[in-house]
Design a protein around this motif. Structure first.
Motif, mmCIF file in Angstrom:
data_model
loop_
_atom_site.group_PDB
_atom_site.id
_atom_site.type_symbol
_atom_site.label_atom_id
_atom_site.label_comp_id
_atom_site.label_asym_id
_atom_site.label_seq_id
_atom_site.Cartn_x
_atom_site.Cartn_y
_atom_site.Cartn_z
ATOM 1 N N ARG A 62 13.126 35.667 0.562
ATOM 2 C CA ARG A 62 11.978 35.931 1.421
ATOM 3 C C ARG A 62 11.382 34.606 1.865
ATOM 4 N NH1 ARG A 62 12.328 39.812 -2.333
ATOM 5 N NH2 ARG A 62 11.997 41.965 -1.735
ATOM 6 N N PRO A 63 10.569 34.611 2.920
ATOM 7 C CA PRO A 63 9.971 33.348 3.371
ATOM 8 C C PRO A 63 9.136 32.688 2.274
ATOM 9 C CG PRO A 63 9.739 35.029 5.066
ATOM 10 C CD PRO A 63 10.249 35.728 3.839
ATOM 11 N N TYR A 64 9.258 31.393 2.177
ATOM 12 C CA TYR A 64 8.516 30.618 1.178
ATOM 13 C C TYR A 64 7.022 30.869 1.319
ATOM 14 C CZ TYR A 64 7.800 26.406 -1.767
ATOM 15 O OH TYR A 64 7.489 25.511 -2.763
ATOM 16 N N LEU A 111 16.754 35.866 8.464
ATOM 17 C CA LEU A 111 16.652 36.315 9.842
ATOM 18 C C LEU A 111 15.340 37.057 10.068
ATOM 19 C CD1 LEU A 111 18.252 36.617 12.560
ATOM 20 C CD2 LEU A 111 19.011 38.845 11.686
ATOM 21 N N ALA A 112 14.558 36.575 11.037
ATOM 22 C CA ALA A 112 13.309 37.252 11.402
ATOM 23 C C ALA A 112 13.611 38.386 12.375
ATOM 24 C CB ALA A 112 12.346 36.257 12.032
ATOM 25 N N ARG A 113 12.965 39.526 12.150
ATOM 26 C CA ARG A 113 13.163 40.657 13.048
ATOM 27 C C ARG A 113 11.957 40.921 13.949
ATOM 28 N NH1 ARG A 113 16.158 45.536 9.953
ATOM 29 N NH2 ARG A 113 14.813 45.081 8.169
ATOM 30 N N GLU A 120 6.246 33.055 10.071
ATOM 31 C CA GLU A 120 6.326 32.744 8.636
ATOM 32 C C GLU A 120 7.472 31.780 8.353
ATOM 33 O OE1 GLU A 120 6.570 36.325 6.298
ATOM 34 O OE2 GLU A 120 4.427 36.167 5.832
ATOM 35 N N LEU A 121 8.626 31.996 8.986
ATOM 36 C CA LEU A 121 9.769 31.117 8.770
ATOM 37 C C LEU A 121 9.486 29.708 9.283
ATOM 38 C CD1 LEU A 121 12.831 33.396 9.626
ATOM 39 C CD2 LEU A 121 11.907 32.809 7.376
ATOM 40 N N ALA A 122 8.812 29.599 10.425
ATOM 41 C CA ALA A 122 8.500 28.285 10.975
ATOM 42 C C ALA A 122 7.567 27.517 10.049
ATOM 43 C CB ALA A 122 7.874 28.435 12.359
ATOM 44 N N GLU A 123 6.536 28.177 9.545
ATOM 45 C CA GLU A 123 5.611 27.510 8.631
ATOM 46 C C GLU A 123 6.284 27.225 7.281
ATOM 47 O OE1 GLU A 123 1.038 28.017 6.941
ATOM 48 O OE2 GLU A 123 1.769 29.282 8.596
ATOM 49 N N SER A 124 7.172 28.116 6.864
ATOM 50 C CA SER A 124 7.889 27.905 5.596
ATOM 51 C C SER A 124 8.758 26.659 5.656
ATOM 52 C CB SER A 124 8.761 29.115 5.270
ATOM 53 O OG SER A 124 7.987 30.263 4.997
ATOM 54 N N GLU A 125 9.350 26.366 6.820
ATOM 55 C CA GLU A 125 10.197 25.186 6.941
ATOM 56 C C GLU A 125 9.427 23.927 6.557
ATOM 57 O OE1 GLU A 125 12.980 23.013 10.298
ATOM 58 O OE2 GLU A 125 10.994 23.723 10.862
ATOM 59 N N ASP A 126 8.211 23.772 7.070
ATOM 60 C CA ASP A 126 7.416 22.584 6.748
ATOM 61 C C ASP A 126 7.064 22.542 5.266
ATOM 62 O OD1 ASP A 126 7.445 21.820 9.418
ATOM 63 O OD2 ASP A 126 5.588 22.894 9.883
ATOM 64 N N MET A 127 6.676 23.672 4.713
ATOM 65 C CA MET A 127 6.313 23.728 3.303
ATOM 66 C C MET A 127 7.504 23.407 2.408
ATOM 67 S SD MET A 127 4.009 27.215 3.422
ATOM 68 C CE MET A 127 3.650 27.211 1.666
ATOM 69 N N PHE A 133 12.849 21.030 -0.596
ATOM 70 C CA PHE A 133 13.938 21.981 -0.395
ATOM 71 C C PHE A 133 14.363 21.930 1.072
ATOM 72 C CE2 PHE A 133 11.059 23.709 -3.668
ATOM 73 C CZ PHE A 133 11.905 23.607 -4.765
ATOM 74 N N PRO A 134 15.553 21.392 1.365
ATOM 75 C CA PRO A 134 15.948 21.183 2.761
ATOM 76 C C PRO A 134 16.367 22.456 3.467
ATOM 77 C CG PRO A 134 17.721 20.523 1.287
ATOM 78 C CD PRO A 134 16.549 20.872 0.414
ATOM 79 N N GLY A 135 16.193 22.453 4.787
ATOM 80 C CA GLY A 135 16.602 23.566 5.617
ATOM 81 C C GLY A 135 16.237 23.301 7.063
ATOM 82 N N GLU A 136 16.427 24.312 7.909
ATOM 83 C CA GLU A 136 16.167 24.140 9.336
ATOM 84 C C GLU A 136 15.715 25.452 9.953
ATOM 85 O OE1 GLU A 136 18.528 22.771 13.444
ATOM 86 O OE2 GLU A 136 19.644 23.162 11.583
ATOM 87 N N PHE A 137 14.632 25.397 10.740
ATOM 88 C CA PHE A 137 14.161 26.541 11.496
ATOM 89 C C PHE A 137 14.904 26.604 12.819
ATOM 90 C CE2 PHE A 137 11.334 28.262 14.797
ATOM 91 C CZ PHE A 137 11.098 29.530 14.273
#
Length: 373
Positions: A62-64, A111-113, A120-127, A133-137
């Motif tokens: 789930r999103p961070y 995957l956002a629906r 939430e995913l965009a804000e989670s990327e920064d957090m 914890f690496p990743g990419e939006f």
């Protein structure tokens, strides 16, 4: 064999491990490698559950941001760090076994629906980046450029997630447990009861007696440990096996941001799964609707279902139970591969060393949260 009233004592052990799926195998193996004598017995339906998706996720899928809102950001960081520990222990196990089990570390996608999940995913990327914890939006333009996926607003690539063949991993773990002299006892556990100096596990054929017991399972646990019932919901995993259309490019490992649907690919075939508390027919309809939005060949589809238990807050229940020589590792909601190896260490430490290192947000003794993750 010794008699206890009219019931036979089938075996005595330092620890009796009860469960189905991967968790009891790796828990029994961890205990045996530390010198404990271990008996392992199944629980649940007579038919063993089908292998689940082989997704080793750092978090609960789930999103961070949503997890941090529910339990606090420091606790969420510890949950993701626990996933890192699990990943290292999983990789160490397959390396030591000399069996890759299809292990690949190429990350997975959330995957956002809808727009809210995308935010939430965009804000989670920064957090996540700030917390190590690496990743990419990926917005919908980036997502559609890389894959044959359209109509979804965004996704997040979790760089440190991994995948493997769940069936092969379970077979290798079972063989390793046998080599460490874990005793596999036939039959199914019917009940557990503490007694002076240990725990008795009741089977139809007799009794198992241990100085301690562990319920480690992908299946239901509340029937054996009733005090967990407030933290668990009965549910099921529904699986749909199908193939992608020719030349379609799709992520090999993916989970929807609400945590309900996931998939894993192998060659040109895909296994989609939905875990939830609803009815099986509703889950089938949800999977069909989801699959129709993607380039899958629905003409050749196969279905399967298994019962499980979902934790009400979306996080597994792990650790020693207060006041008795018992521990649990359950409520994985169909995603035990992300924590089973770390949970085995925590349970072994709790029972054999008297120190439970399970993160507070994952402990079985935690109070139910007002709202789920």
């Amino acid at each position: 064999m010794r008699l206890a009233g009219s019931r036979r004592i089938l075996a005595d052990a330092d620890v009796v491990v009860v469960g189905s799926g991967l968790p009891p195998l790796v828990t029994a193996l961890e205990l045996a490698r530390r010198g404990a004598s271990v008996s392992l017995v199944g629980h649940g339906p007579d038919r063993a559950p089908a292998p689940g998706l082989g997704l080793a996720l750092l978090g609960p899928g789930r999103p961070y941001l949503s997890v941090a809102r529910a339990i606090g950001r420091p606790a969420a960081q510890l949950v993701w760090a626990a996933g890192c520990e699990n990943h290292l222990r999983l990789k160490g196990f397959v390396d030591q076994a000399g069996r890759a089990c299809g292990y690949t570390a190429r990350g997975s996608f959330l995957l956002a629906r809808d727009r809210g999940e995308a935010e939430e995913l965009a804000e989670s990327e920064d957090m996540l980046r700030d917390d190590g914890f690496p990743g990419e939006f990926l917005d919908h333009y980036m997502l559609e450029t890389r894959f044959d996926v359209s109509g979804f607003p965004a996704a997040y690539w979790a760089a440190e997630d991994a995948e493997l063949d769940a069936r092969e991993l379970a077979a290798v773990a079972g063989q390793a447990a046998r080599e460490e002299r874990v005793v596999f006892v036939g039959g199914r556990a019917l009940a557990l009861r503490p007694e002076a100096g240990g725990v008795v596990v009741e089977l139809e054929a007799g009794l198992l007696r241990g100085a301690a017991a562990v319920v480690a399972t992908d299946g239901p646990a509340a029937g054996l440990v009733p005090e967990l019932a407030p933290l668990l919901l009965p549910g099921a995993t529904t699986r749909l096996a199908l193939a992608s259309l020719a030349r379609a490019t799709l992520p090999s490992a993916l989970r929807t941001a609400d945590g309900r649907i996931a998939w894993q690919s192998s060659g040109g075939s895909f296994l989609l799964a939905e875990s939830g508390a609803g009815q099986a027919e509703a889950a089938r309809e949800n999977l069909r609707d989801f699959a129709t939005r993607l380039p899958f060949d629905l003409g050749r589809a196969g279905w399967s279902e298994d019962t499980l238990e979902l934790s009400r807050d979306g996080l597994p229940l792990v650790g020693r139970l207060p006041g008795r020589p018992m521990a649990v590792a359950c409520g994985f909601s169909g995603s035990s591969l992300g924590l089973a190896f770390a949970a085995a260490r925590w349970v072994a430490d709790a029972l054999l060393r008297g120190n439970d290192p399970t993160p507070a947000a994952l402990r079985a003794a935690r109070a139910p949260l007002a709202a789920g993750v």
